[in-house]
Design an enzyme around this catalytic site. Structure first.
Site, PDB file in Angstrom:
ATOM      1  N   ASP A  68      76.419  59.501  24.840  1.00 36.23           N
ATOM      2  CA  ASP A  68      75.763  60.748  25.256  1.00 36.23           C
ATOM      3  C   ASP A  68      76.804  61.694  25.859  1.00 36.23           C
ATOM      4  OD1 ASP A  68      76.161  59.361  27.595  1.00 36.23           O
ATOM      5  OD2 ASP A  68      74.118  59.592  28.349  1.00 36.23           O
ATOM      6  N   SER A  69      78.069  61.239  25.900  1.00 35.71           N
ATOM      7  CA  SER A  69      79.178  62.160  26.194  1.00 35.71           C
ATOM      8  C   SER A  69      79.224  63.253  25.126  1.00 35.71           C
ATOM      9  CB  SER A  69      80.510  61.403  26.248  1.00 35.71           C
ATOM     10  OG  SER A  69      80.699  60.638  25.070  1.00 35.71           O
ATOM     11  N   ASP A 107      73.990  55.562  22.535  1.00 36.15           N
ATOM     12  CA  ASP A 107      73.485  55.666  23.907  1.00 36.15           C
ATOM     13  C   ASP A 107      72.024  56.067  23.934  1.00 36.15           C
ATOM     14  OD1 ASP A 107      75.191  55.034  26.021  1.00 36.15           O
ATOM     15  OD2 ASP A 107      76.344  56.890  25.782  1.00 36.15           O
ATOM     16  N   LYS A 137      73.100  51.374  23.923  1.00 34.84           N
ATOM     17  CA  LYS A 137      73.715  51.224  25.243  1.00 34.84           C
ATOM     18  C   LYS A 137      72.847  51.959  26.253  1.00 34.84           C
ATOM     19  CE  LYS A 137      77.737  53.339  26.521  1.00 34.84           C
ATOM     20  NZ  LYS A 137      77.281  54.166  27.653  1.00 34.84           N
ATOM     21  N   GLU A 139      72.527  52.696  30.773  1.00 32.51           N
ATOM     22  CA  GLU A 139      73.223  52.621  32.055  1.00 32.51           C
ATOM     23  C   GLU A 139      72.386  51.861  33.093  1.00 32.51           C
ATOM     24  OE1 GLU A 139      74.453  56.539  33.314  1.00 32.51           O
ATOM     25  OE2 GLU A 139      75.644  56.850  31.485  1.00 32.51           O
ATOM     26  N   GLU A 206      82.890  51.246  34.008  1.00 35.72           N
ATOM     27  CA  GLU A 206      83.540  52.566  34.071  1.00 35.72           C
ATOM     28  C   GLU A 206      84.022  52.880  35.483  1.00 35.72           C
ATOM     29  OE1 GLU A 206      81.545  55.822  32.112  1.00 35.72           O
ATOM     30  OE2 GLU A 206      82.949  57.287  32.971  1.00 35.72           O
TER      31      GLU A 206
END
Ligand code: KIV
Length: 289
Positions: A68-69, A107, A137, A139, A206
């Site tokens: 999602d970057s 993501d 993925k 978080e 991260e």
């Protein structure tokens, strides 16, 4: 062999190395587990379109992340927060179409899984069915464990992401290094164990101190994927625009730039504009008669 029987190639638990080994099918979670067993380090890059993903696939990068970057590296937002499911599905489908061999991880964007495990399942299924990705993925450590468990039970491979979680940028007040100090370090290790226990096949660490990332890597059976986690994680991930020098301005300390594509592309655009201005382009060889 019926439609649900894996082909011999799919069924092989890869004893070959990830680099140069798995050539006739996509990389699987079993290949990544085997790589950890034999101590082979591997790389992951982000990708947001078919063209770039194809370049990385041909270069042998075993895992591509439709991060999602994309929000700040591809779509022009300041953070990852505004990225939507529809955008992730579109970008992920393009990356799948552009590749043959890499495992494609997508993501789950902010707001697409935090409400409930059922919401996580609904959106993970969209990424798998509509875009064709091989894994998702999300978080969060302990706080996301229930969702990871449900997804894994349903047959969705999940990569977890702990330490600095960019979707929480507003709560964190920026992008500070995580896991500094005894309590924060213990929490990171608890998060790492929680996502492993829930069934994640790998975990991104991260922006955490290298020593702590090394400790987590030692304690976990699943591969750790570092970004700003020092040299001792099982794998590394970088945002491709940072890695290749496309990003404008400052990049984080943990980035190594392997090319200066922003200069190369800018120079090409300026040379083209100059040729058009002077009439040097198009020349006879570019013209039909
Ligand atoms: O979205 C992303 O690119 C990521 C990586 C930084 C791991 O989550």
């Amino acid at each position: 062999m019926n439609a649900s029987t894996p082909s011999p190639a799919q069924n092989q638990a890869s004893t070959a190395t990830l680099y140069g080994g798995v050539a006739n099918r996509r990389v699987t979670v079993r290949d990544l587990a085997a790589a950890k067993q034999r101590g082979e380090k591997w790389s992951m890059l982000t990708a947001y379109d078919a063209l770039t993903a194809g370049v990385f696939d041909e270069a042998g990068i075993p895992v591509l992340l439709v991060g999602d970057s994309a929000g700040n590296c591809h779509l022009g937002y300041e953070t990852t927060v505004p990225v939507t499911m529809d955008q992730m599905v579109m970008l992920s489908a393009a990356v799948v179409r552009g590749t043959k061999r890499a495992m494609i991880v997508a993501d789950l964007p902010f707001g697409s899984y935090q409400e409930s495990p059922a919401q996580a399942m609904h959106n993970a299924a969209r990424l798998m069915k509509e875009a064709g990705v091989g894994a998702v993925k999300l978080e969060g450590g302990e706080r996301s464990a229930r969702s990871i468990e449900l997804l894994v039970e349903a047959g969705v491979p999940v990569m977890a992401h702990i330490g600095l979680t960019p979707q929480s940028v507003h709560a964190l007040g920026g992008y500070p290094v995580q896991g500094r100090g005894d309590e924060a370090a213990h929490q990171l290790l608890r998060d790492a164990k929680a996502v492993q226990q829930a069934g994640a096949f790998a975990v991104v660490l991260e922006a955490v101190p290298a020593e702590l990332a090394a400790q987590a890597t030692e304690q976990l059976a699943i591969p750790t994927v570092g970004i700003g986690g020092g040299p001792d994680t099982d794998a590394q991930v970088l945002v491709w625009t940072d890695m290749a020098g496309m990003t404008a301005g400052r990049v984080p300390k943990f980035v190594k730039q392997y090319a200066d594509l922003r200069t190369v592309l800018g120079d090409a655009a300026r040379a083209y504009a100059e040729d058009v201005r002077t009439g040097a382009f198009p020349a006879a060889e570019h013209s039909f008669h």
